[in-house]
Design an enzyme around this catalytic site. Structure first.
Site, PDB file in Angstrom:
ATOM      1  N   TYR A 154       8.534 -34.134  39.609  1.00 50.20           N
ATOM      2  CA  TYR A 154       9.283 -35.350  39.939  1.00 50.20           C
ATOM      3  C   TYR A 154      10.486 -34.957  40.780  1.00 50.20           C
ATOM      4  O   TYR A 154      11.234 -34.043  40.428  1.00 50.20           O
ATOM      5  CB  TYR A 154       9.733 -36.044  38.657  1.00 50.20           C
ATOM      6  N   ASP A 249      13.482 -27.530  44.350  1.00 49.74           N
ATOM      7  CA  ASP A 249      14.230 -28.582  43.666  1.00 49.74           C
ATOM      8  C   ASP A 249      14.790 -28.011  42.365  1.00 49.74           C
ATOM      9  O   ASP A 249      14.068 -27.798  41.393  1.00 49.74           O
ATOM     10  CB  ASP A 249      13.303 -29.766  43.392  1.00 49.74           C
ATOM     11  N   LYS A 281      22.647 -32.693  38.134  1.00 53.70           N
ATOM     12  CA  LYS A 281      22.866 -32.459  36.701  1.00 53.70           C
ATOM     13  C   LYS A 281      24.156 -31.668  36.425  1.00 53.70           C
ATOM     14  O   LYS A 281      25.240 -32.197  36.525  1.00 53.70           O
ATOM     15  CB  LYS A 281      21.663 -31.763  36.077  1.00 53.70           C
TER      16      LYS A 281
END
Length: 447
Positions: A154, A249, A281
């Site tokens: 994702y 990523d 994050k």
């Protein structure tokens, strides 16, 4: 008129959470602002959280939980860390947004460049924005259009990346959700993860059209599915051979699994670097912040230096960059050692409890983050991950929640700890595991 979905009363929350969910349904789709929070995968009513401190969450009904979500990764130091709070409060006192360059964004960029394999970095406000911008830059730099991704990885809700695989190993993707036109995904190739033959076939057929290959550095959005040894190095080499860019990523893994992210576990030792990396994050310290960075020559194609346009009003926001900078400066090796030791304790205890209850399972990890799959392992791709017993996990989840442990409300997510998870917090989890494992077995998870 929207109403709260029917729930099993045994799984339900306290009266204040139930009332808030009813109100939320009237004004927000599904009652939540990010789908997994709705508890659709596990049933019951979401707990509305009023406050958090260290490793603990407290809901609006006054119940405390050990937090094993940590805001889906960012809270590396635990909630309301005093030094982060103090730095943020001082930054807020100076103003919240200027729309101009600020010192904290320069300092945070320097910290990221110092720790990671990137030469230059550009700030944005979300992981989705980071991956979207990185792909635009890769296409602008290479003059090509095709993007390769992996099923189960994702990369945010970018139209071109919300795609599922078609038939065969090398097939252009179909949209994976309504609202995404075929034209948005017709230049996206979706391959099985950890499958070198599929990658080789894709580049053999379409290599001169591929702008980039993007992968989670270690997937965490289908549960934790680490790359097989040498797989990321193989991807980097394949991209370089065909003139495509390798986009790693690290929105989830960056500064979370190690001080240098997943690259600190493979790329540094193996001697390769991604062309572009996306971050999020932890680097925001709990605030909406993300970034993408990479080789100096590639990043030089971004406006205002180059022709590839990207902009954002709140990019590099002084509050978010202050929180991120303070968090990274406090994220010493001792922090990672503590989290790793606590994670090892919980991984072993979860496996022992599930084994004792006769529940088929596999525990997988990378660095400090891990997942418990209620299925025979190993799990090496999305097809394997899809075999997890969702009903057994729902029972396991609610038994843990009743015992004061807040797990991810989905069987396909990573578990996160923080440096604030002390002996009391860890023991609370250990005490809850045996009964939760028995609940999973009763719900159909027995081997």
């Amino acid at each position: 008129m929207s109403t709260t979905p029917e729930t099993d009363e045994r799984l339900d929350a306290g009266p204040h959470s139930r009332a808030l969910m009813q109100r939320a349904h009237a004004v927000t789709p599904g009652g939540v602002n990010s789908p997994v929070r709705a508890f659709n995968a596990v049933g019951g009513t979401p707990r509305f959280i009023r406050s958090a401190q260290g490793p603990w969450l407290t809901d609006v009904d006054g119940k405390r939980y050990v937090d094993l979500i940590c805001s889906w990764g960012p809270m590396l130091l635990g909630h309301a860390h005093p030094e982060v709070q103090a730095a943020v409060q001082a930054a807020v006192a100076r103003g919240t947004s200027y729309g101009t360059p600020t010192e904290p964004e320069v300092e945070l960029a320097e910290e990221i460049v110092d720790r990671t394999p990137v030469d230059r970095v550009r700030f944005v406000s979300s992981g989705t924005e980071a991956t979207m911008s990185a792909i635009r830059l890769a296409r602008g730099f290479t003059g090509r259009d095709v993007v390769v991704k992996f099923a189960g990885c994702y990369h945010g809700h970018v139209d071109s990346l919300l795609a599922s695989a078609g038939s065969g190993l090398v097939t252009f993707a179909l949209p994976g959700t309504p609202g995404v036109p075929t034209s948005s995904t017709e230049l996206t190739l979706v391959l099985p993860y950890n499958d070198r033959a599929a990658v080789e076939a894709a580049f053999a057929e379409h290599g001169d059209r591929i702008a980039c290959l993007i992968t989670e550095a270690a997937p965490g959005n289908m549960g934790v599915v680490p790359p097989e040894p040498g797989f990321n190095a193989f991807l980097a080499e394949t991209c370089a051979k065909h003139g495509a860019l390798f986009v790693s990523d690290e929105v989830m893994t960056g500064f979370r699994v190690t001080r240098e992210g997943q690259w600190g576990l493979d790329g540094r030792a193996e001697g390769w670097r991604p062309d572009l990396v996306t971050f999020g994050k932890v680097m925001g310290g709990g605030f909406p912040a993300a970034a993408f960075g990479g080789r100096a020559d590639v990043m030089g194609h971004l406006a205002p230096e180059g022709p590839v346009y990207q902009a954002g009003t709140l990019s590099g926001n002084p509050i978010a960059t202050t929180a991120g900078l303070t968090t990274l400066r406090l994220a010493t090796q001792e922090v990672y050692d503590h989290i790793g030791a606590a994670a090892d304790t919980l991984k072993q205890a979860a496996s022992e409890a599930l084994t004792a209850a006769g529940v088929a399972h596999t525990v997988q990890s990378t660095g400090t983050m891990f997942s418990v799959f209620l299925a025979e392992g190993p799990v090496r791709d999305f097809t394997d991950a899809s075999r997890t017993d969702a009903a057994a996990y729902a029972a396991f989840f609610h038994a843990m929640l009743d015992a004061g442990v807040y797990l991810p409300p989905s069987a396909y997510e990573a578990w996160f700890l923080s440096s604030a998870h002390d002996d009391e917090a860890v023991q609370t989890v250990l005490d809850a595991l045996p009964a939760a494992a028995r609940a999973a077995a009763a719900a159909g998870g027995a081997a």
